[in-house]
Design a protein around this motif. Sequence first.
Motif, mmCIF file in Angstrom:
data_model
loop_
_atom_site.group_PDB
_atom_site.id
_atom_site.type_symbol
_atom_site.label_atom_id
_atom_site.label_comp_id
_atom_site.label_asym_id
_atom_site.label_seq_id
_atom_site.Cartn_x
_atom_site.Cartn_y
_atom_site.Cartn_z
ATOM 1 N N MET A 1 17.007 -27.508 -18.126
ATOM 2 C CA MET A 1 16.818 -26.057 -18.318
ATOM 3 C C MET A 1 17.549 -25.045 -17.154
ATOM 4 O O MET A 1 17.504 -25.358 -16.256
ATOM 5 C CB MET A 1 15.295 -25.918 -18.277
ATOM 6 C CG MET A 1 14.681 -24.404 -18.085
ATOM 7 S SD MET A 1 13.809 -24.471 -19.584
ATOM 8 C CE MET A 1 12.546 -23.334 -19.391
ATOM 9 N N ALA A 2 17.841 -24.048 -17.783
ATOM 10 C CA ALA A 2 18.182 -22.879 -16.637
ATOM 11 C C ALA A 2 17.620 -22.518 -15.759
ATOM 12 O O ALA A 2 16.504 -22.378 -16.012
ATOM 13 C CB ALA A 2 18.965 -21.928 -17.522
ATOM 14 N N SER A 3 18.302 -21.986 -14.558
ATOM 15 C CA SER A 3 17.366 -21.576 -13.495
ATOM 16 C C SER A 3 17.624 -20.140 -13.381
ATOM 17 O O SER A 3 18.106 -19.805 -12.303
ATOM 18 C CB SER A 3 17.676 -22.388 -12.202
ATOM 19 O OG SER A 3 18.933 -22.312 -11.793
ATOM 20 N N TRP A 4 17.435 -19.317 -14.586
ATOM 21 C CA TRP A 4 17.872 -17.891 -14.244
ATOM 22 C C TRP A 4 16.713 -17.239 -13.489
ATOM 23 O O TRP A 4 15.623 -17.347 -13.709
ATOM 24 C CB TRP A 4 18.150 -17.247 -15.741
ATOM 25 C CG TRP A 4 19.136 -17.739 -16.362
ATOM 26 C CD1 TRP A 4 19.527 -18.646 -17.189
ATOM 27 C CD2 TRP A 4 20.485 -17.249 -16.246
ATOM 28 N NE1 TRP A 4 20.576 -19.000 -17.407
ATOM 29 C CE2 TRP A 4 21.485 -18.169 -16.861
ATOM 30 C CE3 TRP A 4 21.231 -16.340 -15.186
ATOM 31 C CZ2 TRP A 4 22.600 -17.827 -16.970
ATOM 32 C CZ3 TRP A 4 22.339 -16.130 -15.354
ATOM 33 C CH2 TRP A 4 23.432 -16.744 -16.160
ATOM 34 N N LYS A 5 16.916 -16.259 -12.547
ATOM 35 C CA LYS A 5 16.120 -15.459 -11.930
ATOM 36 C C LYS A 5 15.141 -14.455 -12.594
ATOM 37 O O LYS A 5 14.435 -14.096 -12.094
ATOM 38 C CB LYS A 5 16.722 -14.789 -10.576
ATOM 39 C CG LYS A 5 17.361 -15.792 -9.595
ATOM 40 C CD LYS A 5 17.943 -15.153 -8.555
ATOM 41 C CE LYS A 5 18.761 -16.207 -7.373
ATOM 42 N NZ LYS A 5 19.221 -15.346 -6.285
ATOM 43 N N ARG A 9 15.843 -9.369 -21.263
ATOM 44 C CA ARG A 9 15.418 -8.245 -21.629
ATOM 45 C C ARG A 9 16.067 -7.766 -22.617
ATOM 46 O O ARG A 9 17.213 -8.071 -22.732
ATOM 47 C CB ARG A 9 14.965 -7.108 -20.690
ATOM 48 C CG ARG A 9 16.416 -7.014 -19.862
ATOM 49 C CD ARG A 9 16.237 -6.216 -18.443
ATOM 50 N NE ARG A 9 17.488 -6.070 -17.643
ATOM 51 C CZ ARG A 9 18.287 -5.128 -17.794
ATOM 52 N NH1 ARG A 9 17.955 -4.072 -18.625
ATOM 53 N NH2 ARG A 9 19.221 -5.202 -16.846
ATOM 54 N N LEU A 10 15.705 -6.936 -23.628
ATOM 55 C CA LEU A 10 16.410 -6.174 -24.714
ATOM 56 C C LEU A 10 16.902 -4.653 -24.154
ATOM 57 O O LEU A 10 16.126 -4.050 -23.523
ATOM 58 C CB LEU A 10 15.521 -6.020 -25.731
ATOM 59 C CG LEU A 10 15.225 -7.189 -26.436
ATOM 60 C CD1 LEU A 10 14.330 -6.913 -27.811
ATOM 61 C CD2 LEU A 10 16.452 -7.897 -27.098
ATOM 62 N N ARG A 11 18.180 -4.498 -24.680
ATOM 63 C CA ARG A 11 18.505 -3.237 -24.340
ATOM 64 C C ARG A 11 19.123 -2.487 -25.709
ATOM 65 O O ARG A 11 20.043 -3.086 -26.279
ATOM 66 C CB ARG A 11 19.762 -3.024 -23.479
ATOM 67 C CG ARG A 11 19.376 -3.377 -22.087
ATOM 68 C CD ARG A 11 20.229 -3.466 -20.935
ATOM 69 N NE ARG A 11 20.929 -2.190 -20.786
ATOM 70 C CZ ARG A 11 20.602 -1.124 -20.343
ATOM 71 N NH1 ARG A 11 19.622 -0.922 -19.679
ATOM 72 N NH2 ARG A 11 21.477 0.134 -20.450
ATOM 73 N N ILE A 12 18.176 -1.707 -26.527
ATOM 74 C CA ILE A 12 18.294 -1.402 -27.807
ATOM 75 C C ILE A 12 19.077 -0.136 -27.753
ATOM 76 O O ILE A 12 18.609 0.980 -27.384
ATOM 77 C CB ILE A 12 16.926 -1.342 -28.416
ATOM 78 C CG1 ILE A 12 16.388 -2.743 -28.622
ATOM 79 C CG2 ILE A 12 17.280 -0.692 -29.836
ATOM 80 C CD1 ILE A 12 15.056 -3.039 -29.256
ATOM 81 N N ALA A 110 13.160 -16.391 -25.562
ATOM 82 C CA ALA A 110 12.795 -17.422 -24.955
ATOM 83 C C ALA A 110 13.635 -18.796 -25.290
ATOM 84 O O ALA A 110 14.132 -19.686 -24.375
ATOM 85 C CB ALA A 110 11.402 -17.933 -24.889
ATOM 86 N N ALA A 111 13.766 -18.974 -26.642
ATOM 87 C CA ALA A 111 14.710 -20.185 -27.336
ATOM 88 C C ALA A 111 16.194 -19.909 -26.558
ATOM 89 O O ALA A 111 16.822 -20.711 -26.354
ATOM 90 C CB ALA A 111 14.610 -20.106 -28.460
ATOM 91 N N LEU A 112 16.766 -18.546 -26.852
ATOM 92 C CA LEU A 112 18.056 -18.364 -26.047
ATOM 93 C C LEU A 112 18.184 -18.687 -24.735
ATOM 94 O O LEU A 112 19.341 -19.403 -24.386
ATOM 95 C CB LEU A 112 18.229 -17.008 -26.342
ATOM 96 C CG LEU A 112 18.776 -16.509 -27.852
ATOM 97 C CD1 LEU A 112 18.977 -15.079 -28.210
ATOM 98 C CD2 LEU A 112 20.113 -17.264 -28.500
ATOM 99 N N GLN A 113 17.206 -18.241 -24.170
ATOM 100 C CA GLN A 113 17.268 -18.490 -22.726
ATOM 101 C C GLN A 113 17.344 -19.914 -22.396
ATOM 102 O O GLN A 113 17.736 -20.272 -21.487
ATOM 103 C CB GLN A 113 15.776 -17.841 -21.898
ATOM 104 C CG GLN A 113 16.016 -18.006 -20.246
ATOM 105 C CD GLN A 113 15.120 -17.049 -19.680
ATOM 106 O OE1 GLN A 113 13.885 -16.942 -20.187
ATOM 107 N NE2 GLN A 113 15.248 -16.966 -18.438
ATOM 108 N N SER A 114 16.361 -20.730 -22.947
ATOM 109 C CA SER A 114 16.483 -22.156 -22.739
ATOM 110 C C SER A 114 17.768 -22.819 -23.191
ATOM 111 O O SER A 114 18.144 -24.124 -22.535
ATOM 112 C CB SER A 114 15.243 -22.831 -23.737
ATOM 113 O OG SER A 114 15.735 -22.938 -25.034
#
Length: 123
Positions: A1-5, A9-12, A110-114
């Motif tokens: 699993m990635a360890s992103w800090k 977030r979306l920027r729309i 969350a799925a993309l982040q995983s």
Amino acid sequence: MASWKHPPRLRIRIVFGDDEMIGPGKADLLERIDRCGSIAAAGREMRMSYKRAWELIGTLNAMFRGPLVESTRGGPGGGGAVLTDLGREVLSLYRAFEADATEGGAARLAALQSLLGDIPGEK
């Protein structure tokens, strides 16, 4: 699993036409004008030139059925700027859209982040 800090977030950006759009930068500028009472001060907070801030407000004011920001000229008492009722409504609708999209897309984010790789140097 990635360890992103940071969580994703979306920027729309909502595009209405070739030169007609509203996104996070314009929304932030409107919020700062509302808080500061000044286009110049809002631009400074965003590290944006006074000219650029005025250009963005000019674009927004021309896009909608009425101005989003009204300004008064400087002088002995100084100038200022305020959001109109329409400006507050547009800002509110944009922020609500952001919140809806974030809530509705949370599972996919969350799925993309995983699926992200580890940050180099933090394995």
